[in-house]
Design a protein around this motif. Structure first.
Motif, PDB file in Angstrom:
ATOM      1  N   GLN A  61      39.254  36.059  37.576  1.00  0.00           N
ATOM      2  CA  GLN A  61      39.680  35.942  38.965  1.00  0.00           C
ATOM      3  C   GLN A  61      39.054  34.737  39.667  1.00  0.00           C
ATOM      4  N   ARG A  62      37.856  34.366  39.211  1.00  0.00           N
ATOM      5  CA  ARG A  62      37.176  33.247  39.852  1.00  0.00           C
ATOM      6  C   ARG A  62      37.444  31.913  39.147  1.00  0.00           C
ATOM      7  N   ALA A 103      40.669  30.584  49.492  1.00  0.00           N
ATOM      8  CA  ALA A 103      39.629  31.609  49.396  1.00  0.00           C
ATOM      9  C   ALA A 103      38.371  30.979  48.811  1.00  0.00           C
ATOM     10  N   ILE A 120      36.562  30.935  46.234  1.00  0.00           N
ATOM     11  CA  ILE A 120      36.369  31.078  44.790  1.00  0.00           C
ATOM     12  C   ILE A 120      36.685  29.735  44.137  1.00  0.00           C
ATOM     13  N   PHE A 132      42.972  36.967  46.923  1.00  0.00           N
ATOM     14  CA  PHE A 132      41.635  36.567  47.347  1.00  0.00           C
ATOM     15  C   PHE A 132      41.616  36.082  48.790  1.00  0.00           C
TER      16      PHE A 132
END
Length: 428
Positions: free
Chosen positions: A18-19, A370, A372, A422
């Motif tokens: 996800q990151r 977001a 990230i 996110f």
């Protein structure tokens, strides 16, 4: 380590899709199987339901978990990603795994973590299965993270498999055609285990049917057997009538998930419940009714067409791929407002061409990202969006973008926040 230190370790030391994206994706189940062996195969000690699909799997997972909970079963729920707190991923009867359980798991199993260096997702799946076993759940609803065939959750043999739909997302990893994506997601179909398909899709159905037939997995198509129709609607819930075939089946089911697309997810859930009832689960009409009505209370599900505030109305939704954005835009078109303010961000590994072509040109855009590493640069986002007639300013944080939209919006305007899970996570 305390909880804060443990979470930092998980986020910073373990590869996290996800990151960081594809670098964290594993194309085999080796680590998952090694962890499973280390913990002595905990998932074999409770029943499971396995759910894959491009869209809707989180909502279907939550509806099913809520219904099972209302039916008196101690129910585990594993979903991803989280919005606020890592512990959202692992719940029993709606309660997040305690902080001390997370800390204990990491500290007590440091040896295997250091030895095989699992990804964040692989480690989290192992934590969930271990926690569910120790807590003696009756059943756990398990949502895949990415795909199905090579997903870390795909070491289980469930009592029911569910594929909500097949759409375009994560093309670099799952394939660039619906058939290739279907092949990945159909990896959760197991020999002799019934499978529910949420939607009939002509271009992939033959493949799914043939695979289910080969594995002797009885296949049901939810939207051919069930039809959910909105009777009335208010700000808190939709009152939905359910038809089974041509016959009236449920009247006035209160659905607090307000996205129009949730009707498809409800149909899939109804088919799954029928399968569970046939396999011996005691689930009454009252359990179904309460489970749907209390799905947000029972599971904490957020970010699905969620109305954050009024005057101006602010709505967020985690839809982030072509099908998800199409549903969002369709529902926005049904709402009366003076001006649309669209707070939009995305990740840097997504082809936005089809998404940009769907977005309304009449909106004022607030391009953001977001917090990230995987977020797409706002200037790049703005430049590419302008090619599709989408115009607006750049903001380096979601908070700044939403604040600007609030300043510019009149009370009769609508502010929508989305494009990425996110982005939504930062304003929930």
């Amino acid at each position: 380590m305390n909880y804060h230190e443990t979470i930092n370790f998980l986020f910073e030391q373990l590869p996290m899709y996800q990151r960081t994206g594809a670098s964290a994706y594993k194309n085999n189940l080796d680590n998952s199987l090694a962890l499973d062996k280390w913990f002595n195969h905990p998932h074999k000690n409770f029943k499971t339901i396995h759910i894959a699909g491009t869209n809707g799997k989180g909502s279907v997972s939550s509806m099913l978990a809520s219904i099972l909970q209302e039916s008196g079963y101690k129910t585990g729920l594993y979903t991803s990603p989280h919005l606020r707190d890592f512990r959202e991923r692992i719940k029993i009867n709606g309660q997040m795994i305690p902080e001390e359980k997370v800390v204990d798991f990491v500290s007590e199993n440091n040896e295997i973590i250091n030895k095989i260096k699992p990804s964040f997702f692989e480690m989290t799946v192992a934590m969930a299965f271990n926690y569910f076993e120790k807590s003696k759940v009756d059943i756990a609803v398990i949502e895949t993270g990415l795909g199905g065939r090579l997903d870390s959750t795909n070491i289980i043999t469930p009592i029911l498999s569910i594929i909500t739909n097949i759409g375009f997302d994560h093309l670099a990893l799952l394939g660039n055609t619906l058939l290739k994506i279907a092949k990945e997601k159909s990896g959760i179909i197991k020999k002799g285990v019934p499978v529910v398909i949420g939607q009939f899709q002509e271009n992939v159905f033959d493949f799914l049917f043939e695979k289910a037939l080969y594995l002797n997995a009885h296949l049901s198509i939810a939207d051919e057997n069930y039809k959910a129709v909105v009777a009335t609607s208010c700000e808190k819930y939709k009152s939905v009538n359910i038809f089974k075939g041509s016959e009236f089946y449920f009247s006035g089911l209160k659905l607090p998930l307000l996205g129009d697309y949730q009707l498809k997810n409800l149909q899939t859930t109804m088919q799954a419940v029928e399968n569970l009832q046939k396999s011996g689960f005691s689930i009454s009409a009252d359990n179904i009714s309460k489970g749907i009505k209390n799905v947000i209370i029972n599971t904490g599900l957020e970010g699905r067409w969620q109305i954050i505030s009024k005057n101006p109305t602010i709505i967020c939704d985690t839809g982030h791929n072509e099908d998800g954005i199409r549903e969002v835009v369709s529902q926005l078109a049904k709402i009366e407002f003076q001006q649309l303010h669209f707070v939009f961000g995305s990740v840097n590994d997504k082809d936005l061409t089809k998404i940009f072509s769907l977005l309304p040109q009449h909106a004022t855009y607030y391009f953001t990202k977001a917090n990230i590493p995987r977020s797409l640069d706002t200037k790049t986002l703005q430049k590419n969006a302008s090619l599709f007639g989408l115009h607006g300013e750049c903001y380096e944080s979601v908070t700044e973008a939403v604040a600007a939209a609030k300043i510019n919006a009149d009370k009769n305007d609508l502010i929508f926040i989305g494009g990425s899970t996110f982005v939504v996570a930062e304003i929930i």
